[in-house]
Design a protein around this motif. Structure first.
Motif, PDB file in Angstrom:
ATOM      1  N   ARG A   1       0.839  -1.220   0.013  1.00 56.35           N
ATOM      2  CA  ARG A   1       0.104   0.093   0.042  1.00 56.35           C
ATOM      3  C   ARG A   1       0.934   1.350   0.061  1.00 56.35           C
ATOM      4  O   ARG A   1       0.776   2.244  -0.804  1.00 56.35           O
ATOM      5  CB  ARG A   1      -0.813  -0.066   1.037  1.00 56.35           C
TER       6      ARG A   1
ATOM      7  N   GLU B   1      -6.098   7.189  -2.575  1.00 59.11           N
ATOM      8  CA  GLU B   1      -6.035   6.158  -1.542  1.00 59.11           C
ATOM      9  C   GLU B   1      -7.245   5.454  -1.614  1.00 59.11           C
ATOM     10  O   GLU B   1      -7.122   3.941  -1.353  1.00 59.11           O
ATOM     11  CB  GLU B   1      -6.054   6.971  -0.039  1.00 59.11           C
TER      12      GLU B   1
ATOM     13  N   ASP C   1      -7.250   1.380  -1.989  1.00 52.03           N
ATOM     14  CA  ASP C   1      -7.989   0.366  -0.954  1.00 52.03           C
ATOM     15  C   ASP C   1      -8.757  -0.566  -1.656  1.00 52.03           C
ATOM     16  O   ASP C   1      -8.782  -1.838  -1.499  1.00 52.03           O
ATOM     17  CB  ASP C   1      -8.825   1.318  -0.024  1.00 52.03           C
TER      18      ASP C   1
ATOM     19  N   THR D   1      -8.740  -1.514  -4.937  1.00 48.49           N
ATOM     20  CA  THR D   1      -7.685  -2.562  -5.710  1.00 48.49           C
ATOM     21  C   THR D   1      -7.366  -3.732  -4.580  1.00 48.49           C
ATOM     22  O   THR D   1      -7.206  -4.782  -4.981  1.00 48.49           O
ATOM     23  CB  THR D   1      -6.782  -1.806  -6.464  1.00 48.49           C
TER      24      THR D   1
END
Lengths: 214, 214
Positions: free
Chosen positions: B98, B194, B198, B200
């Motif tokens: 991430r 973001e 998230d 994905t």
DNA sequence: TTTAAAGTCAACTATTTGTTGCTTTTAGTT
DNA sequence: AACTAAAAGCAACAAATAGTTGACTTTAAA
């Protein structure tokens, strides 16, 4: 901006010495022919290499005629694009969000394979004039709203959590496909489309997806 | 294709009457100046409205000088793009996928805000010449491979299931951002980035994501 | 049949890409 | 410091194409 509109308005105004609306049949034929020819030339050579003379020849019309109706090449192309976005596409009704999205994206890929739409896509990518840019932006917003409605309906049917951002989900399943279609005119296989949908919907289904403000 | 390379090769070849490599300092200065000026003009007016004369003026150089090194406008722009893609970007190392993706996309958004890169992005969207198209394609493939590596590493660290298609995931977190950046030069907020990440990653984490063949 | 809108034709201007021949500058060599 | 060859400057071109203009012709409606 739109010379056709201007011309029609002038004809409708008609003073004492004018005998009302005239030549609509001929005018309509010329307009249709030129717009079709523009789309075809767009497909053949792309926006940057579009020659007004060649459009005229393909349309069986004189260059001057084009310039009298459309003040610049940009306006001609802009009107051509416009004329192909008039028809509202029907909302898919397959019964499931997955099916609806698949139908929506498949339709898009199919369109992108026809010569007329390839031309239009070319123009949309290569846009450099304000008029053409404006049409592209309008189309972009319209499609985005369409996708958002598609997802929103599914949320209301309970297929996705209420917290899901419908616009975001619409962006996510369309962007990878559009990027491939528009950026290099790549073909997009059905497997790829389905994979994109699967990841997007699996991600959307997870509760607590945050909203973004945009 | 690259006229600069040609010129250098010729100088290095040097017959009996040539005194080896010469004028490198002057040549290098001219090349750097012209490429910089091209990038700046690209930013100012876009690819379609780029005037070689204006590039020359901005570079403090004669138009002829440009044409002697770069045979066409397309090659000039192509070389300009090329010269800005030489430096390999470092792989983000934040410790989590991430974080790595966020760093990658944030960097992209930041680049897109500098005037030089806006120009480059403009050229990449509006490309209409084969040379420019080739550079765009090369860059596209390079970025795609970069993203795939980013995801693949995370799979190997066990952050995502083995069945995940790394390339697909790379497409999915980048496409919505790139679409907004490239298509209309829109700004992209951090929240949006973001949210895309998230969805994905949540989608990718779900087992049984099918592979696509491409 | 008349009439005015719209199309045709040919000749024109303006802009821009790309070329050419000649002159001048520059940096490395002697 | 003088010499030399590569490369830059300069000015005048050619070619392509967007867009314009005015005189003449066609068309469809009244």
């Amino acid at each position: 901006m739109n010379a056709k509109t201007t011309a029609v308005a002038k004809a409708q105004a008609g003073d004492r010495r004018t005998n009302g609306i005239q030549r609509q049949g001929r005018a309509a034929k010329v307009v249709a022919s030129v717009l079709r020819a523009t789309g075809e030339e767009l497909n053949r050579v792309g926006y940057a290499n579009l020659r007004v003379d060649e459009v005229a020849e393909r349309a069986g019309v004189n260059k001057t005629t084009i310039y009298r109706r459309w003040p610049t090449k940009a306006v001609l192309v802009s009107d051509t694009l416009d004329s192909h976005f008039q028809t509202e596409r029907p909302m898919p009704e397959t019964g499931s969000l997955r099916g609806d999205i698949l139908a929506y994206l498949s339709n898009m890929v199919t369109l992108a394979q026809t010569s007329m739409w390839r031309g239009i896509f070319t123009a949309l990518s290569g846009r450099t004039d304000p008029e053409v840019e404006a049409v592209a932006r309008k189309l972009y917003l319209r499609e985005r709203a369409f996708r958002t409605r598609l997802v929103q309906r599914a949320i209301e049917r309970g297929e996705l959590p209420r917290a899901v951002d419908a616009e975001l989900i619409g962006d996510m399943f369309s962007a990878p496909i559009l990027r491939r279609l528009l950026t290099f005119g790549e073909n997009v296989e059905r497997d790829y489309i389905e994979a994109v949908i699967d990841v997007t919907l699996a991600g959307a289904a997870v509760a607590g997806v945050r909203n973004h403000t945009a």
